[in-house]
Scaffold this active site. Structure first.
Site, PDB file in Angstrom:
ATOM      1  N   PHE A   1      93.352  63.525 -13.983  1.00 43.35           N
ATOM      2  CA  PHE A   1      91.910  63.456 -14.224  1.00 43.35           C
ATOM      3  C   PHE A   1      91.381  62.080 -13.858  1.00 43.35           C
ATOM      4  CE2 PHE A   1      93.773  61.937 -18.139  1.00 43.35           C
ATOM      5  CZ  PHE A   1      92.938  60.914 -18.558  1.00 43.35           C
ATOM      6  N   CYS A   2      90.066  62.018 -13.669  1.00 43.04           N
ATOM      7  CA  CYS A   2      89.369  60.769 -13.362  1.00 43.04           C
ATOM      8  C   CYS A   2      87.919  60.929 -13.812  1.00 43.04           C
ATOM      9  CB  CYS A   2      89.474  60.435 -11.872  1.00 43.04           C
ATOM     10  SG  CYS A   2      88.788  61.715 -10.793  1.00 43.04           S
ATOM     11  N   THR A   3      87.044  60.085 -13.350  1.00 37.61           N
ATOM     12  CA  THR A   3      85.656  60.126 -13.821  1.00 37.61           C
ATOM     13  C   THR A   3      84.942  61.395 -13.387  1.00 37.61           C
ATOM     14  OG1 THR A   3      85.582  57.716 -13.660  1.00 37.61           O
ATOM     15  CG2 THR A   3      83.473  58.858 -13.899  1.00 37.61           C
TER      16      THR A   3
ATOM     17  N   ILE B   1      86.112  63.803 -16.038  1.00 34.30           N
ATOM     18  CA  ILE B   1      85.718  63.562 -17.429  1.00 34.30           C
ATOM     19  C   ILE B   1      84.261  63.934 -17.657  1.00 34.30           C
ATOM     20  CG2 ILE B   1      85.435  61.795 -19.218  1.00 34.30           C
ATOM     21  CD1 ILE B   1      87.687  60.232 -17.737  1.00 34.30           C
TER      22      ILE B   1
END
Length: 288
Positions: free
Chosen positions: A185-187, A214
């Site tokens: 996951f990331c932004t 996210i």
């Protein structure tokens, strides 16, 4: 609810063959200037990545124009709102990659890694395993300073200084993740998409990307299984699970993230210094 005067902040990307970036760049720039939009658009042979803010009508007109190009007709956009323009200028840049990994074998257009949506991920985290009964491991693909602002509970954080370090680091820890379902996951989804594809390429057999990152998770299910806020690259610095700007700021001098508690320090002088600056100045003297 946002007011009529709220700024709409959008983040979007798409991996697609985009060989006419040089020709398209002035068109993007002219339209954004006409619509009084600000932010950054990255154009690359592998696709597009953008962060823009403007009034509702201007954002809608921009997206209608972008989607009139069949390559971007289905581009997905994440939205949040602010009471002022979060960007100081409008930039349209040509880049080799829309997110730098320094790995030319990554070609997401030719096939994405499997994606897990926010609601499904929450259910997996609620029950402690995926639908096949395998334990779920969250892998944060963001830089260390972003992770420090907030991340999923019990996540694996490799303390990356830059995303291009990820391929080497994940290869070193492949055995640690054997037999588990890995969710990167990331932004907003772009880094974890490349990361998941790379992991598939080197032999991971159960890896997913968090679709939309996210910010999409916050939008769809809130902040369960997540502690803290989400760092964003504009004046707001961080958003909470309600997608509201927080009191977290970034130091103008050293670019460190400064939490509300750290802002109480006498070393925090807006625009000049923060406790992180002070620590960096002390360390050489202490080492001596």
């Amino acid at each position: 609810m946002p007011s009529d005067n709220s700024y709409v902040n959008i983040a979007a990307y798409k991996f697609i063959t985009f060989n006419d970036t040089v020709e398209k760049r002035p068109q993007f720039r002219a339209l954004c200037e006409e619509l009084d939009l600000k932010g950054t658009i990255l154009l690359s042979p592998e696709g597009i990545n953008l962060f823009l803010a403007g009034l509702r009508e201007s954002i809608d007109r921009f997206l209608a124009w972008l989607r009139s190009d069949e390559r971007f007709a289905d581009i997905e956009v994440k939205e949040s709102y602010s009471d002022r323009q979060p960007f100081n200028r409008m930039l349209v840049k040509l880049k080799r990659e829309i997110i730098t990994m320094k790995n030319p074998l990554i070609q997401p257009e030719k096939g994405r890694a499997p994606a897990v949506d926010a609601k499904t991920l929450k259910r997996w985290l609620d029950q402690g395993h995926d639908d096949a009964g395998k334990p779920v491991v969250m892998v944060d693909t963001r830089n260390a300073f972003e992770v420090d602002v907030g991340t999923f509970n019990n996540t694996i954080d490799y303390r990356l200084e830059k995303f291009s370090e990820f391929p080497e680091v994940i290869a070193q820890h492949k055995d640690d993740l054997s037999g588990k379902t890995v969710v990167t996951f990331c932004t907003g989804g772009i880094r974890c998409e490349k990361a998941a594809i790379h992991m598939q390429n080197i032999g991971f057999d159960s890896v997913y990307q968090l679709d939309g990152g996210i910010l999409k998770y916050f939008e769809e299910v809130g902040g369960e299984h997540y502690t803290g806020d989400c760092f964003v690259f504009d004046y707001r610095t961080a958003l909470n699970p309600k997608l509201e700007a927080t009191a977290t700021v970034q130091c103008f001098a050293c670019r460190a993230v400064v939490t509300p508690r750290e802002q109480l320090s006498p070393y925090y002088i807006p625009g000049k210094s923060c406790p992180h600056c002070r620590k960096e100045m002390r360390e050489p003297a202490q080492a001596a």
